[in-house]
Design an enzyme around this catalytic site. Structure first.
Site, short mmCIF file in Angstrom:
data_model
loop_
_atom_site.label_atom_id
_atom_site.label_comp_id
_atom_site.label_asym_id
_atom_site.label_seq_id
_atom_site.Cartn_x
_atom_site.Cartn_y
_atom_site.Cartn_z
N PHE A 76 0.82 -1.20 0.00
CA PHE A 76 0.00 0.00 0.00
C PHE A 76 0.86 1.27 0.00
O PHE A 76 0.65 2.20 -0.78
CB PHE A 76 -0.90 0.05 1.24
CG PHE A 76 -2.30 -0.45 1.02
CD1 PHE A 76 -3.07 0.00 -0.04
CD2 PHE A 76 -2.87 -1.35 1.90
CE1 PHE A 76 -4.37 -0.43 -0.22
CE2 PHE A 76 -4.17 -1.79 1.73
CZ PHE A 76 -4.92 -1.34 0.66
N PHE A 77 1.84 1.30 0.89
CA PHE A 77 2.60 2.54 1.06
C PHE A 77 3.66 2.71 -0.02
O PHE A 77 3.96 3.84 -0.43
CB PHE A 77 3.19 2.60 2.47
CG PHE A 77 2.12 2.82 3.50
CD1 PHE A 77 1.59 4.08 3.72
CD2 PHE A 77 1.60 1.76 4.24
CE1 PHE A 77 0.58 4.29 4.65
CE2 PHE A 77 0.60 1.96 5.17
CZ PHE A 77 0.08 3.22 5.37
N ASP A 80 1.52 4.03 -2.84
CA ASP A 80 1.09 5.41 -2.61
C ASP A 80 2.24 6.39 -2.84
O ASP A 80 2.02 7.48 -3.39
CB ASP A 80 0.56 5.53 -1.19
CG ASP A 80 -0.08 6.89 -0.92
OD1 ASP A 80 -1.12 7.18 -1.53
OD2 ASP A 80 0.48 7.66 -0.12
N ASP A 84 3.64 10.65 -5.20
CA ASP A 84 4.03 11.87 -4.50
C ASP A 84 4.73 12.86 -5.43
O ASP A 84 4.84 14.04 -5.10
CB ASP A 84 4.97 11.54 -3.33
CG ASP A 84 4.21 11.07 -2.11
OD1 ASP A 84 2.97 11.19 -2.10
OD2 ASP A 84 4.85 10.57 -1.17
N ARG A 157 -5.10 17.58 -9.24
CA ARG A 157 -3.81 18.26 -9.20
C ARG A 157 -3.45 18.83 -10.57
O ARG A 157 -2.91 19.94 -10.67
CB ARG A 157 -2.73 17.29 -8.73
CG ARG A 157 -2.92 16.74 -7.32
CD ARG A 157 -1.74 15.91 -6.88
NE ARG A 157 -2.00 15.23 -5.62
CZ ARG A 157 -2.24 13.93 -5.53
NH1 ARG A 157 -2.22 13.15 -6.61
NH2 ARG A 157 -2.47 13.37 -4.35
N ARG A 173 -11.55 10.72 -1.39
CA ARG A 173 -10.62 10.20 -0.37
C ARG A 173 -11.10 8.89 0.23
O ARG A 173 -10.28 8.06 0.64
CB ARG A 173 -10.45 11.25 0.72
CG ARG A 173 -9.32 10.95 1.68
CD ARG A 173 -7.97 11.14 1.03
NE ARG A 173 -6.91 10.97 2.01
CZ ARG A 173 -6.08 9.93 2.05
NH1 ARG A 173 -6.16 8.97 1.15
NH2 ARG A 173 -5.14 9.86 2.98
N ASN A 219 -5.62 10.09 9.30
CA ASN A 219 -4.49 10.15 8.38
C ASN A 219 -4.20 11.58 7.94
O ASN A 219 -3.04 11.98 7.81
CB ASN A 219 -4.74 9.25 7.18
CG ASN A 219 -3.54 9.18 6.26
OD1 ASN A 219 -3.49 9.81 5.23
ND2 ASN A 219 -2.54 8.38 6.65
N SER A 223 -0.64 13.32 8.51
CA SER A 223 0.17 13.65 7.33
C SER A 223 0.17 15.14 6.99
O SER A 223 0.74 15.53 5.98
CB SER A 223 -0.34 12.85 6.12
OG SER A 223 -1.68 13.20 5.81
N LYS A 226 3.64 16.74 6.49
CA LYS A 226 4.24 16.15 5.29
C LYS A 226 3.64 16.77 4.03
O LYS A 226 4.36 17.13 3.09
CB LYS A 226 4.02 14.64 5.31
CG LYS A 226 4.33 13.92 4.00
CD LYS A 226 3.90 12.45 4.07
CE LYS A 226 4.00 11.79 2.71
NZ LYS A 226 3.52 10.40 2.72
N GLU A 227 2.33 16.90 4.01
CA GLU A 227 1.66 17.40 2.81
C GLU A 227 1.86 18.91 2.65
O GLU A 227 1.94 19.41 1.52
CB GLU A 227 0.18 17.01 2.85
CG GLU A 227 0.04 15.49 2.71
CD GLU A 227 -1.39 15.00 2.77
OE1 GLU A 227 -2.26 15.73 3.30
OE2 GLU A 227 -1.63 13.87 2.31
N ARG A 230 5.14 19.37 1.01
CA ARG A 230 5.13 18.94 -0.38
C ARG A 230 4.30 19.86 -1.27
O ARG A 230 4.30 19.72 -2.49
CB ARG A 230 4.53 17.53 -0.46
CG ARG A 230 5.42 16.51 -1.06
CD ARG A 230 4.79 15.15 -1.20
NE ARG A 230 3.38 15.12 -1.45
CZ ARG A 230 2.54 14.31 -0.81
NH1 ARG A 230 2.97 13.53 0.13
NH2 ARG A 230 1.26 14.30 -1.10
N TRP A 308 -1.26 3.03 15.33
CA TRP A 308 -0.11 3.06 14.43
C TRP A 308 0.27 4.49 14.06
O TRP A 308 1.47 4.84 14.04
CB TRP A 308 -0.41 2.26 13.17
CG TRP A 308 0.67 2.37 12.14
CD1 TRP A 308 1.89 1.73 12.15
CD2 TRP A 308 0.65 3.18 10.95
NE1 TRP A 308 2.62 2.10 11.04
CE2 TRP A 308 1.89 2.99 10.29
CE3 TRP A 308 -0.29 4.05 10.39
CZ2 TRP A 308 2.19 3.63 9.09
CZ3 TRP A 308 0.02 4.69 9.19
CH2 TRP A 308 1.25 4.47 8.57
N HIS A 309 -0.70 5.33 13.78
CA HIS A 309 -0.39 6.72 13.42
C HIS A 309 0.40 7.42 14.53
O HIS A 309 1.22 8.30 14.25
CB HIS A 309 -1.67 7.50 13.13
CG HIS A 309 -2.16 7.38 11.72
ND1 HIS A 309 -3.34 6.75 11.40
CD2 HIS A 309 -1.63 7.79 10.55
CE1 HIS A 309 -3.52 6.79 10.09
NE2 HIS A 309 -2.49 7.41 9.55
#
Length: 337
Positions: A76-77, A80, A84, A157, A173, A219, A223, A226-227, A230, A308-309
């Site tokens: 999955f990751f 994903d 990016d 985008r 989403r 999520n 994130s 991070k986003e 970016r 986990w997050h």
């Protein structure tokens, strides 16, 4: 997830007793398929600790069943991260790659298939072992929706039109968060199937949507930095700020309230499941499968995501800045371009 953003999750934390073994062995599968090809990529992957995520999503699984969950989370990751960079801003290239991966749902892949597609084909083959044709068809539909969502995001985008309202954003989403395929695998890992005639019932559908929404909201909080780094514009915090003119703090607080309200509704819906069994005249074995779905699939994907997050290194600032930097990310999808 930022430690100052708290979410009260009224569900018990669980983890597979086989986590330590799975964690120690988690790189074997992606390396064997060429999904991880350098020590830098391996170190970066380990910081995400996807074995922990799988052990919380599938706390009832051990051995090969847990390994399948770990490999799915790894895949999955890795998948994903391929979006990016420039590919995630190009609907044509995004569709080329998602089509190359989704082809595994229909049969053997060509020799020219990229590593990321071969990885998915292996997961899909193992996932469907021992499951009924009806279950496989249902899971395949969920996967196709997941892949379609990436094309929709790339189109947004490409056009330079970030989603300007929460409802519009949620519609897309909910596909790309990948919760439904994750929940599906809980049935495979647990060797049970929800009775097909109740899967689309109002109550079960509502439970699943809450699980999806809580995951994506958690999520988006995790994130956010991070986003922001970016230049990503499609995050619920950013969308609420554009839609309502709110501050960042107010937008985060609103998401906390939304999660709390959804979980209150979730617990109420859970209490209706025995009545669902009555309405659909489920037998004893079918009621047991429905209970396992509640206990070992839907609940764990909510609580497991939260735990986990809060511990994963995937959303650290330096991890975010390195996203897409390694050459292996291009290699994973290069032959699908």
């Amino acid at each position: 997830m930022p430690q100052d953003v708290d979410f009260h999750i009224p569900l018990p934390a669980r983890q597979s007793p086989d986590y330590a073994r799975a964690e120690a062995e988690q790189l074997a599968w992606p390396r064997s398929l060429g999904l991880i090809t350098s020590e830098a990529a391996a170190a970066r992957h380990l910081r995400g600790d996807y074995a922990e995520l799988a052990s919380r999503f599938y706390p009832h699984a051990t051995g090969a069943d847990l390994d399948l969950g770990v490999d799915l989370m790894s895949w999955f990751f890795l998948f994903d991260d391929l979006f990016d960079g420039p590919r995630g801003e190009n609907p044509r290239e995004t569709k080329q790659l998602t089509d190359a991966v989704a082809a595994a749902l229909d049969g053997p892949l060509p020799d020219t298939a990229p590593p990321i597609a071969r990885g998915f084909a292996d997961i899909w083959r193992r996932t469907t072992e021992g499951m009924t044709a009806a279950w496989c068809a249902r899971s395949a539909r969920h996967w196709r929706s997941y892949f379609d969502g990436y094309v929709d995001e790339a189109r947004s985008r490409f056009l330079g039109r970030p989603y300007d309202c929460a409802a519009q954003y949620l519609a897309v989403r909910r596909q790309t968060i990948g919760v439904q395929p994750t929940v599906d695998l809980a049935e495979r890992a647990g060797r049970f199937e929800v009775p097909h005639r109740v899967f689309d019932s109002t109550v079960l559908s509502a439970l699943l949507q809450i699980a999806v929404d809580v995951n994506l909201l958690l999520n988006d909080i995790a994130s956010l930095e991070k986003e922001e780094a970016r230049g990503e514009q499609n995050n619920m915090v950013m969308i609420l700020r554009r839609e309502h003119g709110w501050s960042k703090g107010r937008s985060v607080a609103h998401i906390q309230d939304e999660v709390r309200a959804r979980l209150e509704q979730y617990l109420l819906l859970e209490s209706c499941l025995p009545k669902v069994g009555d309405i659909y005249r489920l037998g004893e074995a079918e009621r047991h499968a429905l209970e396992r779905y509640r206990e070992d699939a839907v609940r764990t994907v909510i609580r497991g995501s939260y735990d986990w997050h809060r511990s994963s290194g995937r959303y650290d600032a330096e991890f975010a800045l390195a996203a897409g930097a390694e050459g292996y990310l291009e290699e994973l999808g290069s032959s699908a371009r």
